[in-house]
Design an enzyme around this catalytic site. Structure first.
Site, PDB file in Angstrom:
ATOM      1  N   ASP A  53       0.801  -1.216   0.000  1.00 49.39           N
ATOM      2  CA  ASP A  53       0.000   0.000   0.000  1.00 49.39           C
ATOM      3  C   ASP A  53       0.841   1.278   0.000  1.00 49.39           C
ATOM      4  O   ASP A  53       0.328   2.354   0.240  1.00 49.39           O
ATOM      5  CB  ASP A  53      -0.943   0.005   1.211  1.00 49.39           C
ATOM      6  CG  ASP A  53      -0.177  -0.161   2.509  1.00 49.39           C
ATOM      7  OD1 ASP A  53       1.078  -0.237   2.469  1.00 49.39           O
ATOM      8  OD2 ASP A  53      -0.823  -0.208   3.562  1.00 49.39           O
ATOM      9  N   HIS A 252      24.603  10.227 -16.053  1.00 50.46           N
ATOM     10  CA  HIS A 252      23.464  10.408 -15.155  1.00 50.46           C
ATOM     11  C   HIS A 252      23.797   9.979 -13.722  1.00 50.46           C
ATOM     12  O   HIS A 252      22.994   9.350 -13.053  1.00 50.46           O
ATOM     13  CB  HIS A 252      22.241   9.642 -15.679  1.00 50.46           C
ATOM     14  CG  HIS A 252      21.610  10.297 -16.869  1.00 50.46           C
ATOM     15  ND1 HIS A 252      20.637   9.710 -17.617  1.00 50.46           N
ATOM     16  CD2 HIS A 252      21.830  11.521 -17.423  1.00 50.46           C
ATOM     17  CE1 HIS A 252      20.289  10.540 -18.609  1.00 50.46           C
ATOM     18  NE2 HIS A 252      20.995  11.632 -18.504  1.00 50.46           N
ATOM     19  N   ASP A 269      23.282  18.590 -12.766  1.00 47.43           N
ATOM     20  CA  ASP A 269      22.254  18.579 -13.818  1.00 47.43           C
ATOM     21  C   ASP A 269      20.940  18.407 -13.058  1.00 47.43           C
ATOM     22  O   ASP A 269      20.646  17.329 -12.540  1.00 47.43           O
ATOM     23  CB  ASP A 269      22.534  17.407 -14.767  1.00 47.43           C
ATOM     24  CG  ASP A 269      21.572  17.346 -15.959  1.00 47.43           C
ATOM     25  OD1 ASP A 269      20.488  17.958 -15.891  1.00 47.43           O
ATOM     26  OD2 ASP A 269      21.909  16.655 -16.937  1.00 47.43           O
ATOM     27  N   ASP A 280      15.470  22.074 -17.082  1.00 49.21           N
ATOM     28  CA  ASP A 280      16.567  21.099 -17.201  1.00 49.21           C
ATOM     29  C   ASP A 280      17.853  21.887 -17.432  1.00 49.21           C
ATOM     30  O   ASP A 280      18.119  22.320 -18.546  1.00 49.21           O
ATOM     31  CB  ASP A 280      16.257  20.162 -18.386  1.00 49.21           C
ATOM     32  CG  ASP A 280      17.309  19.072 -18.572  1.00 49.21           C
ATOM     33  OD1 ASP A 280      18.236  18.987 -17.746  1.00 49.21           O
ATOM     34  OD2 ASP A 280      17.196  18.324 -19.552  1.00 49.21           O
ATOM     35  N   HIS A 360      26.627  12.011 -26.251  1.00 52.79           N
ATOM     36  CA  HIS A 360      25.165  12.221 -26.321  1.00 52.79           C
ATOM     37  C   HIS A 360      24.850  13.296 -27.347  1.00 52.79           C
ATOM     38  O   HIS A 360      25.738  13.989 -27.843  1.00 52.79           O
ATOM     39  CB  HIS A 360      24.587  12.583 -24.952  1.00 52.79           C
ATOM     40  CG  HIS A 360      25.245  13.752 -24.275  1.00 52.79           C
ATOM     41  ND1 HIS A 360      24.938  15.055 -24.581  1.00 52.79           N
ATOM     42  CD2 HIS A 360      26.203  13.812 -23.311  1.00 52.79           C
ATOM     43  CE1 HIS A 360      25.669  15.867 -23.823  1.00 52.79           C
ATOM     44  NE2 HIS A 360      26.451  15.141 -23.054  1.00 52.79           N
ATOM     45  N   HIS A 364      17.384  18.120 -26.558  1.00 53.90           N
ATOM     46  CA  HIS A 364      16.101  17.434 -26.732  1.00 53.90           C
ATOM     47  C   HIS A 364      14.991  18.453 -26.518  1.00 53.90           C
ATOM     48  O   HIS A 364      15.221  19.527 -25.965  1.00 53.90           O
ATOM     49  CB  HIS A 364      15.985  16.279 -25.731  1.00 53.90           C
ATOM     50  CG  HIS A 364      16.326  16.661 -24.314  1.00 53.90           C
ATOM     51  ND1 HIS A 364      15.434  17.264 -23.472  1.00 53.90           N
ATOM     52  CD2 HIS A 364      17.489  16.565 -23.607  1.00 53.90           C
ATOM     53  CE1 HIS A 364      16.018  17.503 -22.301  1.00 53.90           C
ATOM     54  NE2 HIS A 364      17.274  17.100 -22.357  1.00 53.90           N
ATOM     55  N   HIS A 371      12.243  14.954 -21.362  1.00 54.09           N
ATOM     56  CA  HIS A 371      12.569  14.621 -22.752  1.00 54.09           C
ATOM     57  C   HIS A 371      11.220  14.631 -23.460  1.00 54.09           C
ATOM     58  O   HIS A 371      10.517  13.633 -23.486  1.00 54.09           O
ATOM     59  CB  HIS A 371      13.262  13.259 -22.858  1.00 54.09           C
ATOM     60  CG  HIS A 371      14.619  13.268 -22.206  1.00 54.09           C
ATOM     61  ND1 HIS A 371      15.316  12.124 -21.905  1.00 54.09           N
ATOM     62  CD2 HIS A 371      15.403  14.293 -21.800  1.00 54.09           C
ATOM     63  CE1 HIS A 371      16.471  12.450 -21.332  1.00 54.09           C
ATOM     64  NE2 HIS A 371      16.545  13.760 -21.254  1.00 54.09           N
ATOM     65  N   GLU A 399      22.942  21.338 -24.814  1.00 57.69           N
ATOM     66  CA  GLU A 399      23.755  20.812 -23.718  1.00 57.69           C
ATOM     67  C   GLU A 399      24.964  20.002 -24.164  1.00 57.69           C
ATOM     68  O   GLU A 399      25.042  18.795 -23.935  1.00 57.69           O
ATOM     69  CB  GLU A 399      22.892  19.956 -22.786  1.00 57.69           C
ATOM     70  CG  GLU A 399      22.005  18.920 -23.473  1.00 57.69           C
ATOM     71  CD  GLU A 399      21.292  18.017 -22.469  1.00 57.69           C
ATOM     72  OE1 GLU A 399      21.933  17.573 -21.508  1.00 57.69           O
ATOM     73  OE2 GLU A 399      20.082  17.775 -22.657  1.00 57.69           O
ATOM     74  N   TYR A 403      33.688  14.576 -21.820  1.00 60.78           N
ATOM     75  CA  TYR A 403      33.907  13.618 -20.737  1.00 60.78           C
ATOM     76  C   TYR A 403      35.218  12.911 -21.040  1.00 60.78           C
ATOM     77  O   TYR A 403      35.280  12.062 -21.926  1.00 60.78           O
ATOM     78  CB  TYR A 403      32.720  12.643 -20.672  1.00 60.78           C
ATOM     79  CG  TYR A 403      31.393  13.383 -20.694  1.00 60.78           C
ATOM     80  CD1 TYR A 403      30.812  13.849 -19.512  1.00 60.78           C
ATOM     81  CD2 TYR A 403      30.763  13.683 -21.909  1.00 60.78           C
ATOM     82  CE1 TYR A 403      29.624  14.570 -19.548  1.00 60.78           C
ATOM     83  CE2 TYR A 403      29.577  14.405 -21.942  1.00 60.78           C
ATOM     84  CZ  TYR A 403      29.007  14.848 -20.758  1.00 60.78           C
ATOM     85  OH  TYR A 403      27.836  15.568 -20.795  1.00 60.78           O
ATOM     86  N   ARG A 421      29.636  19.535 -18.546  1.00 64.39           N
ATOM     87  CA  ARG A 421      28.448  19.716 -19.394  1.00 64.39           C
ATOM     88  C   ARG A 421      27.839  21.067 -19.022  1.00 64.39           C
ATOM     89  O   ARG A 421      27.865  21.451 -17.843  1.00 64.39           O
ATOM     90  CB  ARG A 421      27.437  18.580 -19.151  1.00 64.39           C
ATOM     91  CG  ARG A 421      26.145  18.725 -19.935  1.00 64.39           C
ATOM     92  CD  ARG A 421      25.335  17.416 -20.037  1.00 64.39           C
ATOM     93  NE  ARG A 421      24.786  16.928 -18.784  1.00 64.39           N
ATOM     94  CZ  ARG A 421      25.219  15.867 -18.123  1.00 64.39           C
ATOM     95  NH1 ARG A 421      26.244  15.176 -18.578  1.00 64.39           N
ATOM     96  NH2 ARG A 421      24.643  15.495 -16.993  1.00 64.39           N
ATOM     97  N   GLU A 423      24.252  23.244 -19.861  1.00 60.72           N
ATOM     98  CA  GLU A 423      22.936  23.053 -20.482  1.00 60.72           C
ATOM     99  C   GLU A 423      21.998  24.205 -20.163  1.00 60.72           C
ATOM    100  O   GLU A 423      21.848  24.589 -19.006  1.00 60.72           O
ATOM    101  CB  GLU A 423      22.305  21.749 -19.948  1.00 60.72           C
ATOM    102  CG  GLU A 423      20.873  21.531 -20.407  1.00 60.72           C
ATOM    103  CD  GLU A 423      20.308  20.192 -19.934  1.00 60.72           C
ATOM    104  OE1 GLU A 423      20.675  19.752 -18.824  1.00 60.72           O
ATOM    105  OE2 GLU A 423      19.506  19.597 -20.683  1.00 60.72           O
TER     106      GLU A 423
HETATM  107 MN   LIG Z   1      18.768  17.637 -20.678  1.00 60.83          MN
END
Ligand SMILES: [Mn+2]
Length: 455
Positions: A53, A252, A269, A280, A360, A364, A371, A399, A403, A421, A423
């Site tokens: 539950d 991620h 991020d 984002d 990447h 997006h 996304h 973005e 790396y 990164r 973005e």
């Molecule tokens: Mn993004």
């Protein structure tokens, strides 16, 4: 008197789509439907987290949220268009004293009509019989023919049984129809997304101002999510990423217990979800407030590539073109730093392919989903898939990242282990573009100046 035409209703300082805005969205969808057709959309399932539950926080199916704002599970929307007559029907849970003791007030049938604008509301327990009646005379049903993770499986089988009984096929998926509409944001949506990005930008600024060597990734996550909650009870629109140093090599990396050390970069991020709309943003900054020479050099390459791609955002440009502009800028910058890249000149084959350090895409779509829906490529007049030209109202992220593996010997040694990164959230306008997330600094000088002022 509430303004019936205003597309935004303010709830305790937070912008939300008004009933007029939801009605406009449904009218737009109706106008794209052929005659003798129906749209059927289902709520997201309630998912058990553990035990029998204890559920995950409920998040509505984005298409249903887009067309109605209806917040509850166990809901179905039916829109019919017959001989030009348009009907919007909601199936919802009845108000129920026992359940409400535990889970709070339900909207109920009356409010589904008076607050959510339905022409009729029925109890969800009558879905089978009433849907059969509503679909009489209908020839085209827009419904996800196959179950999706975002629609309740029990309701899904009920609708499928009705369609089978009526020998109706889900001829076209409603997803593509609503996706196309969702891809181009209305002025009200852009206004809400501007607020969502402003809250996320404030969270990133707070993280820069709070960061000190010796903290853990999770401490910065707490700062970020405190700002989200304190500015309108909004949670993250995806799991907050805080990565100390080389942890950022995993794209991620969820915030964990790693320590943020003197001399490291930290990559954050993180975005929030304001009345359903995601932001984002990614920023990468030095834990101690000062970039090292090597960190600064790589950072400037990523920033120049990001700024070049953002500058090219305008109606008519394509994601593919932005990607090329960004990749060209990355390659140019890296070559100046002594990287031997694959693809050109002597030793072309042995060189480092850009795709290995920028694995990447450039970005997006952004909207109700982080996304967001909508195709990047569309069929041309001749039927061949081509890159989709941007039009005003689309919102996308830009973005780029680099790396640099700790162990790859093709990377100059002093750059290994650096992960960066950057973005931003960008809306396409008639004139070109507008950066929704511009409130958080990103130049080396601005970051160092801001962080020099930490208490
Ligand atoms: Mn993004």
């Amino acid at each position: 008197m509430p303004d019936k035409k205003n597309p935004i209703a303010w709830v305790n300082g937070i912008p939300t789509p008004s009933p007029a805005e939801f009605e406009r969205r449904r009218e737009q969808l109706f106008s794209t439907l052929p005659d003798k057709s129906a749209v059927v959309l289902l709520a997201a399932p309630e998912l058990l987290r553990n035990g029998y539950d204890n559920t995950f926080a409920f998040r509505q199916n984005s298409d249903l949220l887009y067309l109605t704002g209806f917040p509850e599970p166990n809901t179905a929307l039916v829109m019919t268009k017959k001989k030009g007559k348009r009907k919007f029907v909601l199936f919802v849970s009845r108000q129920d004293r026992h359940s409400e003791i535990w889970h709070g007030k339900r909207v109920g049938l009356e409010n589904a009509v008076s607050v959510y604008g339905a022409d009729r509301a029925f109890s969800i327990t009558t879905l089978g019989g009433n849907l059969r009646r509503l679909l009489a005379g209908v020839e085209h049903v827009y419904f996800s023919g196959s179950p999706t993770p975002m629609s309740d499986p029990a309701l899904q089988s009920k609708v499928e049984a009705v369609l089978k009984g009526l020998k109706l096929e889900a001829r076209a998926s409603v997803d593509s129809l609503v996706s196309e509409q969702r891809l181009v944001k209305s002025p009200a949506e852009i206004e809400i997304m501007r607020h969502s990005a402003a809250i996320a930008a404030a969270a990133h600024t707070s993280a820069m101002l709070s960061c000190k060597p010796g903290m853990r990734e999770s401490d910065l996550k707490a700062v970020i999510e405190f700002v989200f909650t304190a500015n309108g009870n909004t949670g993250p629109s995806y799991d907050t990423i805080v990565a100390a140093g080389a942890n950022g090599l995993s794209l991620h990396h969820p915030a964990g217990l790693s320590t943020l050390d003197e001399g490291q970069l930290v990559l954050i991020d993180a975005g929030c979800e304001l009345t359903g709309y995601a932001s984002d943003i990614t920023r990468t900054f030095p834990v101690n407030g000062r970039f090292s020479q090597a960190q600064r050099e790589i950072y400037e390459v990523v920033l120049a590539a990001q700024e070049a791609a953002i500058a090219a955002v305008k109606p008519g440009a394509t994601m593919g073109q932005l990607d090329e502009i960004c990749s060209a800028a990355l390659k140019d910058g890296l070559r100046k730093l002594g990287f031997k890249l694959a693809g050109e000149g002597k030793g072309a084959k042995r060189g480092l392919p850009l795709g290995e350090i920028f694995p990447h895409g450039l970005g997006h779509w952004l909207g109700l989903d982080v996304h967001d829906v909508g195709r990047d490529r569309i069929p041309s007049a001749r039927g061949k898939a081509v890159d989709r030209p941007l039009i005003p109202g689309m919102v996308l992220t830009v973005e780029p990242g680099l790396y640099l593996s700790l162990t790859d010997e093709r990377i100059p040694a002093h750059y290994r282990g650096i992960a960066i990164r950057i973005e931003d959230d960008v809306v396409v306008t008639d004139e070109g573009h507008f950066v929704l997330s511009a409130d958080v600094v990103k130049s080396v000088e601005a970051i160092e100046t801001l962080m020099a002022g930490r208490s």
